[in-house]
Design a protein around this motif. Structure first.
Motif, short mmCIF file in Angstrom:
data_model
loop_
_atom_site.label_atom_id
_atom_site.label_comp_id
_atom_site.label_asym_id
_atom_site.label_seq_id
_atom_site.Cartn_x
_atom_site.Cartn_y
_atom_site.Cartn_z
N TYR A 104 3.85 -5.34 8.24
CA TYR A 104 4.41 -4.72 7.04
C TYR A 104 5.84 -4.21 7.26
O TYR A 104 6.19 -3.77 8.36
CB TYR A 104 3.58 -3.50 6.63
N THR A 105 6.62 -4.25 6.18
CA THR A 105 7.87 -3.49 6.13
C THR A 105 7.44 -2.07 5.78
O THR A 105 6.63 -1.88 4.85
CB THR A 105 8.78 -4.02 5.00
N LYS A 147 0.87 -1.17 0.00
CA LYS A 147 0.00 0.00 0.00
C LYS A 147 0.90 1.22 0.00
O LYS A 147 1.96 1.20 0.64
CB LYS A 147 -0.86 0.05 1.27
N VAL A 148 0.49 2.25 -0.72
CA VAL A 148 1.29 3.48 -0.74
C VAL A 148 0.41 4.66 -0.31
O VAL A 148 -0.71 4.81 -0.81
CB VAL A 148 1.85 3.77 -2.16
N ILE A 160 5.41 3.50 2.10
CA ILE A 160 5.12 2.26 1.37
C ILE A 160 5.07 1.15 2.41
O ILE A 160 6.00 0.98 3.21
CB ILE A 160 6.22 1.96 0.32
N CYS A 161 3.96 0.41 2.42
CA CYS A 161 3.80 -0.70 3.36
C CYS A 161 3.84 -1.99 2.55
O CYS A 161 2.98 -2.20 1.68
CB CYS A 161 2.45 -0.62 4.07
N ILE A 162 4.84 -2.81 2.81
CA ILE A 162 4.99 -4.07 2.07
C ILE A 162 4.72 -5.24 3.02
O ILE A 162 5.39 -5.36 4.06
CB ILE A 162 6.42 -4.18 1.48
N LYS A 163 3.76 -6.07 2.65
CA LYS A 163 3.34 -7.19 3.49
C LYS A 163 4.52 -8.11 3.80
O LYS A 163 5.33 -8.39 2.93
CB LYS A 163 2.25 -7.96 2.73
N LYS A 164 4.66 -8.51 5.08
CA LYS A 164 5.74 -9.45 5.43
C LYS A 164 5.19 -10.53 6.36
O LYS A 164 4.14 -10.34 7.00
CB LYS A 164 6.92 -8.72 6.08
N LYS A 165 5.92 -11.67 6.43
CA LYS A 165 5.46 -12.80 7.27
C LYS A 165 6.14 -12.78 8.62
O LYS A 165 5.56 -13.06 9.64
CB LYS A 165 5.74 -14.12 6.55
N ASN A 166 7.45 -12.40 8.58
CA ASN A 166 8.26 -12.39 9.79
C ASN A 166 7.88 -11.19 10.68
O ASN A 166 7.82 -10.07 10.19
CB ASN A 166 9.73 -12.27 9.30
N PRO A 167 7.62 -11.42 11.98
CA PRO A 167 7.18 -10.30 12.83
C PRO A 167 8.27 -9.27 13.18
O PRO A 167 8.00 -8.25 13.81
CB PRO A 167 6.67 -11.00 14.11
N GLU A 168 9.50 -9.55 12.77
CA GLU A 168 10.62 -8.65 13.07
C GLU A 168 10.34 -7.24 12.51
O GLU A 168 9.83 -7.10 11.39
CB GLU A 168 11.87 -9.24 12.39
N VAL A 169 10.68 -6.21 13.29
CA VAL A 169 10.41 -4.81 12.87
C VAL A 169 11.33 -4.43 11.70
O VAL A 169 12.55 -4.60 11.78
CB VAL A 169 10.67 -3.85 14.05
N LYS A 170 10.72 -3.93 10.62
CA LYS A 170 11.53 -3.46 9.48
C LYS A 170 11.02 -2.10 9.04
O LYS A 170 9.97 -1.99 8.41
CB LYS A 170 11.45 -4.46 8.31
N ILE A 171 11.74 -1.07 9.45
CA ILE A 171 11.33 0.29 9.11
C ILE A 171 12.52 1.01 8.48
O ILE A 171 13.61 1.03 9.04
CB ILE A 171 10.86 1.06 10.38
N GLU A 172 12.28 1.57 7.29
CA GLU A 172 13.34 2.34 6.63
C GLU A 172 12.89 3.79 6.57
O GLU A 172 11.70 4.05 6.38
CB GLU A 172 13.59 1.83 5.21
#
Ligand code: DP6
Length: 343
Positions: free
Chosen positions: A90-91, A3-4, A46-58
């Motif tokens: 999401y990433t 999603k953007v 930009i929100c990119i669907k992810k499976k791993n619950p680890e936080v990924k924020i850029e």
């Protein structure tokens, strides 16, 4: 799925200043600001669907990554319950850019946190019906206090004020029934010095905790907010100028009399202020100045006298300035959902 979202939110300049806080970013006194128009931050998420619950924020600021603001943004996003699901699923890639230069006397954290809170709230799907601005204003406040006032224009009030319905320490509210003379206010930001701030506002706020004049300052600011609300309705420019200028000097007086005292105004600041006062006395024109937590001067005036003011700036002030940024009262920001497609 990705999603953007993009959002564009303006900065604001306080007429009655927020200076001193308690608890979780709550103000010790009410403040009232004019929302700007051309000075804004544009944020895309930009929100990119992810499976791993680890936080990924850029986070990218004007195209580059850097630790300075990133740490603050990261802590902020992780700290809000509203964003918890979004962060888990999401990433998040956030890009932010300002329409104005750095160190120009424009509060960049105000526009940045307003825009960041707004896009994240929109993406999080946790909006209560009809309460987007209230929720976003509250969330923006948790990033930077003054950011909560960027959701409404031309004027916005933040902080609980006795007798003012809906006023709250948690979020800002719009100032209603503003007289037409103030709806067309302009702000010429006179850049005296564009070097980075020597003392952060966070430091200044914390010095109010044991400031000998704190109690009197908070009382005075609340009184000024109430008077400013009635001035904004009546169209009384003389009192608008009186309150605004006294507030600017009170803010700097607090810095000068803190235990770790400091001075943010420069000789150029004083020179420019004195020229403004001389020009006003000679012409009788409705204009006044305010200061943010820095050396640069905001010259405020209604659009009806813009020609005379521009000539004054060019002829009498320009030699003492690095540059001038012309802005005006605005109406707040917007968030747009751009795309909700497959990655
Ligand atoms: C002088 O909103 O920048 O601009 O809540 O710590 O982020 P934080 O502070 P900030 O403080 C603004 C102070 C001011 C006055 C004002 O905008 O009211």
């Amino acid at each position: 799925m990705h999603k953007v979202f993009t959002a564009k939110y303006p900065s604001n300049i306080a007429l009655v200043k927020y200076w001193g806080k308690y608890g979780n970013q709550l103000p010790r006194n009410a403040s009232l600001s004019m929302t700007l128009c051309k000075a804004y931050t544009e944020v895309s998420l930009i929100c990119i669907k992810k499976k791993n619950p680890e936080v990924k924020i850029e986070y990218f600021f004007e195209g580059s990554t850097g630790p300075a603001f990133y740490e603050r943004i990261l802590r902020y996003i992780i700290g809000q319950n509203e964003f918890e699901k979004l962060v888990r699923n999401y990433t998040l890639k956030i890009s932010s850019k300002n329409s104005f230069p750095h160190s120009a006397g424009i509060a960049s954290s105000a526009s940045a946190f307003a825009a960041i809170a707004a896009v994240l709230l929109k993406a999080s799907n946790t909006i209560r019906a009809g309460q987007f601005n209230e929720q976003a204003s509250r969330l923006a406040r948790l990033g930077s206090g003054s950011a909560c006032r960027s959701f409404y224009g031309p004027f916005s009030l933040w902080g609980k004020l006795e007798g003012v319905k809906d006023s709250s320490d948690e979020y800002a509210i719009p100032v209603e029934n503003v007289h037409k003379v103030f709806k067309s206010m302009m702000d010429a930001i006179l850049i005296v010095d564009d070097s980075p701030k020597k003392v952060s506002s966070s430091k200044g706020h914390s010095l109010m905790k044991e400031h000998p004049y704190a109690a009197a300052r908070f009382r005075d600011a609340n009184k000024n907010c109430k008077e400013m609300l009635s001035v904004l309705r009546s169209g009384d420019f003389e009192n608008f100028a009186f309150i605004t200028e006294r507030e600017a000097l009170s803010l700097h007086a607090m810095m000068m009399t803190s235990r770790e005292h400091y001075l943010l105004i420069r000789s150029g600041t004083v020179k420019v202020i004195e020229e403004i006062l001389r020009f006003r006395k000679e012409t009788g024109l409705p204009l006044c100045y305010t200061l943010d937590a820095g050396p640069n001067v905001h010259l405020l005036y209604p659009a009806s006298i813009r020609e005379q003011v521009h000539t004054f700036i060019q002829q009498d002030l320009f030699n003492d300035l690095k540059t001038v940024i012309y802005d005006s009262a605005g109406s707040g920001g917007t968030v747009l959902k751009v795309n909700n497609g497959k990655a």
